[in-house]
Motif scaffolding. Structure first.
Motif, PDB file in Angstrom:
ATOM      1  N   MET A 243      19.076   0.527   5.978  1.00  0.00           N
ATOM      2  CA  MET A 243      18.964   1.599   5.376  1.00  0.00           C
ATOM      3  C   MET A 243      20.309   2.104   4.845  1.00  0.00           C
ATOM      4  O   MET A 243      21.242   1.815   5.525  1.00  0.00           O
ATOM      5  N   ALA A 244      20.033   3.154   4.148  1.00  0.00           N
ATOM      6  CA  ALA A 244      21.202   3.690   3.369  1.00  0.00           C
ATOM      7  C   ALA A 244      21.101   5.370   3.659  1.00  0.00           C
ATOM      8  O   ALA A 244      21.357   5.854   4.570  1.00  0.00           O
ATOM      9  N   CYS A 245      20.574   5.962   2.731  1.00  0.00           N
ATOM     10  CA  CYS A 245      20.283   7.545   2.971  1.00  0.00           C
ATOM     11  C   CYS A 245      19.206   7.829   4.158  1.00  0.00           C
ATOM     12  O   CYS A 245      19.654   8.680   4.796  1.00  0.00           O
ATOM     13  N   GLY A 246      18.096   7.129   4.306  1.00  0.00           N
ATOM     14  CA  GLY A 246      17.366   7.249   5.313  1.00  0.00           C
ATOM     15  C   GLY A 246      16.251   8.416   4.873  1.00  0.00           C
ATOM     16  O   GLY A 246      15.483   8.773   6.019  1.00  0.00           O
ATOM     17  N   GLY A 248      14.711   8.614   1.921  1.00  0.00           N
ATOM     18  CA  GLY A 248      13.651   8.374   0.611  1.00  0.00           C
ATOM     19  C   GLY A 248      14.435   8.599  -0.632  1.00  0.00           C
ATOM     20  O   GLY A 248      13.675   8.477  -1.601  1.00  0.00           O
ATOM     21  N   ALA A 249      15.817   8.908  -0.482  1.00  0.00           N
ATOM     22  CA  ALA A 249      16.566   9.136  -1.955  1.00  0.00           C
ATOM     23  C   ALA A 249      17.074   7.915  -2.660  1.00  0.00           C
ATOM     24  O   ALA A 249      17.066   7.905  -3.881  1.00  0.00           O
ATOM     25  N   CYS A 250      17.500   6.891  -2.066  1.00  0.00           N
ATOM     26  CA  CYS A 250      18.220   5.999  -2.709  1.00  0.00           C
ATOM     27  C   CYS A 250      17.408   4.648  -3.024  1.00  0.00           C
ATOM     28  O   CYS A 250      18.007   3.595  -3.525  1.00  0.00           O
ATOM     29  N   LEU A 251      16.296   4.371  -2.639  1.00  0.00           N
ATOM     30  CA  LEU A 251      15.492   3.237  -2.736  1.00  0.00           C
ATOM     31  C   LEU A 251      16.021   2.072  -2.228  1.00  0.00           C
ATOM     32  O   LEU A 251      15.734   0.743  -2.547  1.00  0.00           O
ATOM     33  N   GLY A 252      16.835   2.207  -1.211  1.00  0.00           N
ATOM     34  CA  GLY A 252      17.792   0.938  -0.684  1.00  0.00           C
ATOM     35  C   GLY A 252      16.709   0.110   0.239  1.00  0.00           C
ATOM     36  O   GLY A 252      17.387  -0.827   0.908  1.00  0.00           O
ATOM     37  N   CYS A 253      15.617   0.924   0.768  1.00  0.00           N
ATOM     38  CA  CYS A 253      14.847   0.053   1.922  1.00  0.00           C
ATOM     39  C   CYS A 253      13.370  -0.016   1.509  1.00  0.00           C
ATOM     40  O   CYS A 253      12.779  -0.347   2.416  1.00  0.00           O
ATOM     41  N   ARG A 263       9.030   2.803   0.553  1.00  0.00           N
ATOM     42  CA  ARG A 263      10.377   3.173   1.336  1.00  0.00           C
ATOM     43  C   ARG A 263       9.987   3.127   2.845  1.00  0.00           C
ATOM     44  O   ARG A 263       9.230   3.925   3.216  1.00  0.00           O
ATOM     45  N   CYS A 265      11.908   4.041   5.107  1.00  0.00           N
ATOM     46  CA  CYS A 265      12.377   5.192   5.711  1.00  0.00           C
ATOM     47  C   CYS A 265      11.552   6.466   5.477  1.00  0.00           C
ATOM     48  O   CYS A 265      11.431   7.407   6.320  1.00  0.00           O
TER      49      CYS A 265
HETATM   50  S1  FES Z   1      17.161   4.351   3.087  1.00  0.00           S
HETATM   51 FE1  FES Z   1      17.251   5.360   1.005  1.00  0.00          FE
HETATM   52  S2  FES Z   1      15.351   5.350   0.200  1.00  0.00           S
HETATM   53 FE2  FES Z   1      15.183   4.489   2.344  1.00  0.00          FE
END
Ligand code: FES
Ligand SMILES: Cc1cc2nc3c(=O)[nH]c(=O)nc-3n(C[C@H](O)[C@H](O)[C@H](O)COP(=O)(O)OP(=O)(O)OC[C@H]3O[C@@H](n4cnc5c(N)ncnc54)[C@H](O)[C@@H]3O)c2cc1C
Length: 285
Positions: A243-246, A248-253, A263, A265
């Motif tokens: 995860m990055a932001c945790g 829900g903002a970055c769509l990294g997960c 997402r 997170c």
């Molecule tokens: S970690 Fe950023 S959206 Fe889930």
């Protein structure tokens, strides 16, 4: 969900690389649900930059407990933080295990791989508490005590070796039947916890309807879902994606699901087994 600086009450190694962290979080402890997590800033500097997600392991009064494995830089720094120091945390985050009234008509099987034990002990606590409350509602003379109405759950714990088996005693104290699988045969069944599950299910399913709750490495979860589909057992899994932001903002997960991308997170980390579409090659767990 809050961002808050909280005091470390306890942070000690319990075995090998595993640590037990207790934080005092009075405002939100009682609202936390099994499967939810906190995103923790492990140091007061910007190194490491990103927070690290840890599942809620237990809630006791105003304290929230975590169980973590030291695997890299952030968890190493966290392991060196001392009681009395403060940590900046955001939580509780995500959606936890979905416990409906029907949940209690099903016999729970909890399957943990390694540090995947972390959220499942909190889940067992919650299930045991609910079973007890239901017994109390049926019979008001019944004295509330976890010892009298043990949780009728089966817990399967997988680890590399006996020294890495976590929380066996605590699950037993709740009344769960605990079975262990170790890769090196140092305790219990020799092999993967998924193999143990496969062996147990034909008999277990003939007694009572079951529900499976699992947390662990991806290949393990994928295999559990495959097995549970065969027996038509409702299954929820908690994913531990990077995860990055945790929040829900970055769509990294994102995970691919039957309803499109979700997402981990925000809509997770707990998902119904039959909604996930796995992409990429996972080694069989
Ligand atoms: S970690 Fe950023 S959206 Fe889930
Ligand atoms: C919702 C959620 C709940 C979690 N709960 C717990 C918990 O209760 N206890 C616990 O010990 N850990 C938990 N994790 C995993 C934990 O967040 C990572 O182990 C931690 O962020 C690693 O940070 P690090 O800097 O120490 O290691 P890094 O240097 O970031 O990574 C070290 C190694 O671990 C691998 N790794 C790191 N993060 C993950 C991950 N999320 N999944 C798979 N491999 C990873 C890396 O690829 C690398 O090989 C959870 C993760 C998520 C997403």
């Amino acid at each position: 969900m809050l961002q808050i600086k909280v005091k470390i009450l306890y942070n000690k190694k319990i075995k090998v690389n595993y640590f037990h962290l207790v934080l005092r979080i009075p405002k939100i402890a009682k609202d936390s649900l099994p499967g939810q997590f906190f995103n923790i800033k492990v140091s007061d500097t910007c190194e490491p930059l990103l927070r690290r997600p840890l599942s809620i392991h237990r809630v006791k009064g105003t304290n929230i407990e975590f169980l973590y494995e030291v695997v890299g830089r952030a968890t190493q720094i966290l392991s060196q933080r001392r009681p009395g120091e403060y940590l900046d945390v955001i939580g509780p985050l995500g959606n936890g295990f979905n416990l409906t009234p029907n949940t209690y008509n099903l016999t729970p099987i909890l399957v943990a791989g390694g540090i995947g034990v972390a959220p499942l002990l909190f889940l067992a606590d919650k299930l045991a508490y609910s079973v007890e409350r239901r017994a109390y509602r049926k019979n008001k003379k019944f004295k509330l005590s976890a010892k009298r109405y043990p949780l009728n759950a089966l817990v399967l714990i997988g680890a590399k070796s006996t020294g890495q088996v976590l929380r066996k005693k605590e699950f037993k104290a709740l009344g769960c039947e605990v079975k262990i699988a170790t890769d090196d045969a140092s305790e219990g069944f020799k092999g993967k916890v998924t193999e143990l599950l496969k062996n147990i299910l034909p008999l277990a399913i003939s007694h009572k309807p079951l529900a499976i709750y699992a947390c662990g490495p991806r290949p393990m979860l994928k295999e559990i879902i495959r097995i549970s589909k065969k027996y038509n057992i409702p299954t929820q899994v908690s994913l531990e994606e990077h995860m990055a932001c945790g929040i829900g903002a970055c769509l990294g997960c994102v995970m691919n699901t039957k309803e499109g991308f979700k997402r981990v997170c925000k809509e997770g980390p707990v998902f119904n087994g039959d909604e996930i579409i796995w992409v990429g090659k996972e080694e069989v767990g």
